[in-house]
Design an enzyme around this catalytic site. Structure first.
Site, mmCIF file in Angstrom:
data_model
loop_
_atom_site.group_PDB
_atom_site.id
_atom_site.type_symbol
_atom_site.label_atom_id
_atom_site.label_comp_id
_atom_site.label_asym_id
_atom_site.label_seq_id
_atom_site.Cartn_x
_atom_site.Cartn_y
_atom_site.Cartn_z
ATOM 1 N N GLY A 288 28.128 10.084 15.821
ATOM 2 C CA GLY A 288 27.166 11.021 16.403
ATOM 3 C C GLY A 288 27.740 12.353 16.847
ATOM 4 O O GLY A 288 27.032 13.345 16.894
ATOM 5 N N CYS B 184 22.432 3.736 9.003
ATOM 6 C CA CYS B 184 22.853 4.651 10.054
ATOM 7 C C CYS B 184 22.091 5.959 9.865
ATOM 8 O O CYS B 184 22.180 6.579 8.791
ATOM 9 C CB CYS B 184 24.361 4.877 9.936
ATOM 10 S SG CYS B 184 25.016 6.109 11.074
ATOM 11 N N CYS C 9 18.390 5.513 16.206
ATOM 12 C CA CYS C 9 19.782 5.143 15.920
ATOM 13 C C CYS C 9 19.787 3.631 15.812
ATOM 14 O O CYS C 9 19.150 2.938 16.632
ATOM 15 C CB CYS C 9 20.694 5.606 17.055
ATOM 16 S SG CYS C 9 22.350 4.876 17.032
HETATM 17 N N1 DGL Z 1 24.053 3.570 14.192
HETATM 18 C C1 DGL Z 1 24.322 4.970 14.019
HETATM 19 C C2 DGL Z 1 23.005 5.731 13.789
HETATM 20 O O1 DGL Z 1 22.013 5.123 13.404
HETATM 21 C C3 DGL Z 1 25.173 5.404 15.185
HETATM 22 C C4 DGL Z 1 25.913 6.644 14.967
HETATM 23 C C5 DGL Z 1 27.174 6.800 15.809
HETATM 24 O O2 DGL Z 1 28.167 6.155 15.517
HETATM 25 O O3 DGL Z 1 27.142 7.661 16.701
HETATM 26 O O4 DGL Z 1 22.920 6.929 13.925
#
Ligand code: DGL
Length: 271
Positions: free
Chosen positions: A44, A75, A183
């Site tokens: 992120g 993601c 997320c």
């Molecule tokens: N699961 C990721 C998403 O859907 C997280 C991203 C991260 O690592 O910040 O954006």
């Protein structure tokens, strides 16, 4: 036969397992290779270029090692940064995901929606396009959530709760009636989000829709697994596999995981 090959699923960490769970329910015959890039977590706060290069390296590894027949980018952040490039470079179907703005626009009653997502997702051109297409006439409040993905990965409940209160409160002040979990990590703490947000706010995520889209694309490309019986689930991480071995069965008791492995000591190039 290509149909027998596994489907690859990728995320920065364990969040994408919430998508893998939906894929498992809908397509139980498929074998799944889940890759968590925990060495580089979180995505992120990284640049789109960094994430895109990293995803290309990881995909090359997935293809060499497992010959995946399709890739699901589980993601939102990585989809915004890399889906376009991966689609143009990989010879397999690539399924991406984005915050559920369109479904939220359909269900909101007061036309006020809130979106929780990473900084990377919220500042992406893809997200701007999504709002332009589906959120005309809506009052949209976006809320980046720095630190939340890391807290969810380490399971620090008090930290998770205090971050959630901090991030949900501004949305409550703006009287949203719908919050998009933008997320894939956030559905892991859905109950806590629901408790803090209260009964009047509806929560929406996209795990099920991504599973349906995956099924549709596999069918369209004639790639559905031909056999009945349950496919295997292998989980790989770019960090150490030890903590995942104990964490995953606790978080996903309904999912049988056949193998947990680490790419170490030979991970793909660092960001
Ligand atoms: N699961 C990721 C998403 O859907 C997280 C991203 C991260 O690592 O910040 O954006």
């Amino acid at each position: 036969m290509v149909n027998n090959l596994p489907v690859g699923i990728m995320d920065s960490g364990i969040g994408g397992m919430t998508v893998a769970r939906e894929i498992r329910k809908l397509l139980p015959h498929e074998s799944l290779i889940y890759l968590a890039d925990q060495e580089m977590l979180p995505y992120g706060n990284k640049s789109a270029n960094q994430i895109c290069l990293r995803m290309q390296a990881l995909c090359a590894w997935m293809q060499q090692r497992y010959h995946i027949k399709a890739l699901v980018i589980a993601c939102n952040t990585a989809t915004a940064a890399a889906a376009h490039t991966l689609r143009s470079r990989l010879p397999i179907p690539v399924i991406g995901m984005e915050p559920a703005v369109k479904p939220a626009a359909r269900v909101t009653r007061n036309r006020r929606i809130g979106i929780l997502a990473t900084e990377g997702t919220l500042k992406s051109a893809r997200f701007a396009g999504l709002l332009k297409t589906f959120a005309q006439g809506l009052h949209v409040s976006t809320q980046p959530c720095p630190g939340l993905v890391e807290a969810i990965e380490t399971g620090h409940l008090s930290q998770i709760e205090s971050l959630l209160r901090q991030y949900i409160q501004p949305l409550q002040h703006r009287q949203v009636d719908t919050i998009v979990l933008g997320c894939t990590h956030y559905p892991l703490v859905r109950d806590l989000i629901a408790k803090i947000a209260g009964d009047d706010i509806r929560l929406i995520d996209t795990g099920q829709a991504v599973a349906q889209h995956t099924a549709h694309l596999l069918m369209q490309h004639n790639l559905l697994h031909p056999l009945t019986g349950t496919g295997t689930l292998t989980v790989a991480t770019t960090a150490s596999a030890n903590s995942l071995q104990s964490l995953l069965p606790r978080l996903f008791p309904d999912m049988a995981i056949n193998h947990v492995t680490s790419l170490q000591p030979d991970p793909p190039p660092r960001l």
